[in-house]
Design a protein around this motif. Structure first.
Motif, short mmCIF file in Angstrom:
data_model
loop_
_atom_site.label_atom_id
_atom_site.label_comp_id
_atom_site.label_asym_id
_atom_site.label_seq_id
_atom_site.Cartn_x
_atom_site.Cartn_y
_atom_site.Cartn_z
N SER A 83 -6.68 -54.17 -28.11
CA SER A 83 -7.81 -53.46 -28.69
C SER A 83 -7.36 -52.39 -29.66
N THR A 84 -6.12 -51.92 -29.55
CA THR A 84 -5.65 -50.90 -30.48
C THR A 84 -5.32 -51.51 -31.84
N ALA A 85 -5.12 -52.83 -31.90
CA ALA A 85 -4.75 -53.47 -33.15
C ALA A 85 -5.94 -54.12 -33.84
N PHE A 86 -6.85 -54.70 -33.08
CA PHE A 86 -7.97 -55.44 -33.66
C PHE A 86 -9.02 -55.63 -32.58
N ALA A 87 -10.20 -56.04 -33.01
CA ALA A 87 -11.30 -56.29 -32.09
C ALA A 87 -11.66 -57.78 -32.13
N LEU A 88 -12.45 -58.20 -31.17
CA LEU A 88 -12.84 -59.59 -31.09
C LEU A 88 -13.56 -60.04 -32.36
N ASP A 89 -14.40 -59.18 -32.90
CA ASP A 89 -15.11 -59.54 -34.13
C ASP A 89 -14.14 -59.81 -35.28
N ASP A 90 -13.04 -59.06 -35.32
CA ASP A 90 -12.04 -59.30 -36.37
C ASP A 90 -11.47 -60.71 -36.26
N LEU A 91 -11.19 -61.14 -35.04
CA LEU A 91 -10.64 -62.47 -34.82
C LEU A 91 -11.64 -63.55 -35.21
N ILE A 92 -12.90 -63.35 -34.84
CA ILE A 92 -13.94 -64.35 -35.13
C ILE A 92 -14.15 -64.50 -36.62
N VAL A 93 -14.21 -63.37 -37.33
CA VAL A 93 -14.44 -63.41 -38.78
C VAL A 93 -13.27 -64.08 -39.49
N ARG A 94 -12.05 -63.70 -39.11
CA ARG A 94 -10.89 -64.29 -39.77
C ARG A 94 -10.76 -65.77 -39.45
N SER A 95 -11.02 -66.15 -38.21
CA SER A 95 -10.95 -67.56 -37.83
C SER A 95 -11.95 -68.38 -38.62
N LEU B 293 1.51 -56.71 -30.62
CA LEU B 293 0.26 -57.15 -31.21
C LEU B 293 -0.08 -56.42 -32.50
N SER B 294 0.35 -55.18 -32.63
CA SER B 294 0.11 -54.46 -33.89
C SER B 294 0.89 -55.10 -35.02
N GLU B 295 2.16 -55.44 -34.78
CA GLU B 295 2.96 -56.10 -35.80
C GLU B 295 2.43 -57.49 -36.08
N LEU B 296 1.99 -58.19 -35.03
CA LEU B 296 1.44 -59.52 -35.20
C LEU B 296 0.20 -59.48 -36.11
N LEU C 290 -2.61 -60.27 -41.40
CA LEU C 290 -3.33 -59.72 -42.54
C LEU C 290 -2.58 -59.92 -43.85
N HIS C 291 -1.27 -60.02 -43.79
CA HIS C 291 -0.46 -60.20 -44.99
C HIS C 291 -0.15 -61.68 -45.27
N GLY C 292 -0.81 -62.60 -44.54
CA GLY C 292 -0.65 -64.02 -44.82
C GLY C 292 0.73 -64.57 -44.53
N ALA C 293 1.38 -64.05 -43.49
CA ALA C 293 2.76 -64.44 -43.20
C ALA C 293 2.86 -65.80 -42.53
N PHE C 294 1.76 -66.31 -41.97
CA PHE C 294 1.80 -67.53 -41.17
C PHE C 294 1.25 -68.73 -41.93
N THR C 295 1.68 -69.92 -41.51
CA THR C 295 1.04 -71.13 -41.99
C THR C 295 -0.41 -71.13 -41.52
N LEU C 296 -1.23 -71.92 -42.18
CA LEU C 296 -2.64 -71.98 -41.80
C LEU C 296 -2.80 -72.45 -40.37
N GLU C 297 -2.07 -73.51 -39.99
CA GLU C 297 -2.18 -74.02 -38.62
C GLU C 297 -1.74 -72.98 -37.60
N ALA C 298 -0.62 -72.31 -37.89
CA ALA C 298 -0.10 -71.33 -36.94
C ALA C 298 -1.06 -70.17 -36.76
N GLU C 299 -1.64 -69.69 -37.86
CA GLU C 299 -2.57 -68.56 -37.73
C GLU C 299 -3.80 -68.96 -36.94
N LEU C 300 -4.30 -70.16 -37.17
CA LEU C 300 -5.45 -70.62 -36.39
C LEU C 300 -5.12 -70.68 -34.91
N CYS C 301 -3.91 -71.16 -34.59
CA CYS C 301 -3.49 -71.24 -33.19
C CYS C 301 -3.33 -69.85 -32.57
N ILE C 302 -2.74 -68.95 -33.31
CA ILE C 302 -2.54 -67.59 -32.79
C ILE C 302 -3.87 -66.89 -32.59
#
Length: 280
Positions: A5-17, A243-246, A251-263
């Motif tokens: 919760s210190t890094a992001f909220a559930l709504d952040d995950l839903i919007v980005r997903s 989780l903060s670093e993750l 946010l900086h697009g470091a992951f492949t599309l598949e990996a970010e969706l999985c994470i």
């Protein structure tokens, strides 16, 4: 998970997903025609690869579709026809990398044949990819950076391990194989992994064709002190991130599309306390 919760909220995950899912759902390439395999709908082929294979035995080209079937008159079974198709695609430069690995050809839910892995994208055939999110006991996540010589997404960050399910292989076996090859993890280290679940079916236009792929994911908490070690040369480095670093990497697009969706899927489940997840 307080640290989440210190890094992001559930709504952040839903919007980005939701934004990523839109990127992962694309129409076939311009001018592509549906492909049937032994009479069953199973892929898409664009004009350039079609030109490379249209004169081959077992290939029947119509205005609305392209059909691949056994060439009885030439005494060629379906596997042999698809082998010649893959070779013609290779000669025409339509295959990015010949892998000498076979993938099941699936159409309408049935396994009908096998084909060289490099040919699946030019033909828009369905594949299955397994991924592992490996968590440390303290809630950090192990991530892997793809080797710089990878044909797709070189140098980007990925799940701890992942890869395509091979011909004749079940997804759980593929997960254990990939986790051993890419992260040096023995089967016993994954004994308590979550059942594989489908994150989504990707449909993307790529440089080498059309990706139609079921993305399957499992979570596992590794033993304290476990350190992944790559064995197949496909990983440049591993990192265990909080989780903060993750979230910063996401946010900086470091992951492949598949990996970010999985994470993001795993993070959402952990925030929601989904029954059966590694955080429950």
């Amino acid at each position: 998970m307080d640290s989440t919760s210190t890094a992001f909220a559930l709504d952040d995950l839903i919007v980005r997903s939701a934004r990523l899912v839109r990127r992962a759902q694309q129409l076939p390439p311009a001018g592509a025609r549906p492909v049937t395999i032994a009479g069953r709908v199973g892929g898409w082929i664009a004009p350039t690869p079609l030109a490379a294979v249209r004169a081959l035995p077992g290939v029947d080209v119509e205005n609305e579709a392209v059909h691949f079937r056994a060439a009885v008159a030439k005494r060629l079974g379906l596997d042999a026809v698809l082998q010649s198709v893959a070779q013609a695609l290779q000669l025409a430069g339509c295959i990015r990398a010949w892998r000498d690995e076979l993938i099941d050809v699936v159409a309408e839910g049935r396994v009908l044949a096998r084909i060289e892995r490099g040919a699946v994208r030019p033909l828009g055939l369905l594949t299955q990819a397994v991924h592992l999110n490996g968590w440390a006991p303290d809630g950090r996540l192990w991530v892997a950076r793809r080797a710089l010589n990878k044909s797709t997404d070189p140098g980007l960050w990925d799940t701890l391990s992942g890869g395509l399910v091979a011909a004749g292989e079940d997804p759980d076996t593929a997960l254990l194989r990939e986790s051993h090859e890419e992260a040096g993890l023995p089967a016993v280290a994954l004994a308590a992994h979550d059942p594989l679940r489908t994150v989504l079916r990707m449909r993307r236009r790529l440089d080498d064709g059309y990706q139609v792929e079921n993305v399957l994911l499992s979570d596992c908490v590794l033993d304290a002190g476990a350190v992944p070690k790559n064995l197949d040369g496909e990983v440049l480095e591993f990192r265990c991130v909080d989780l903060s670093e993750l979230w910063d990497m996401i946010l900086h697009g470091a992951f492949t599309l598949e990996a970010e969706l999985c994470i993001l899927d795993s993070l959402r489940r952990r925030l929601q306390g989904v029954s059966g997840s590694v955080s429950s």
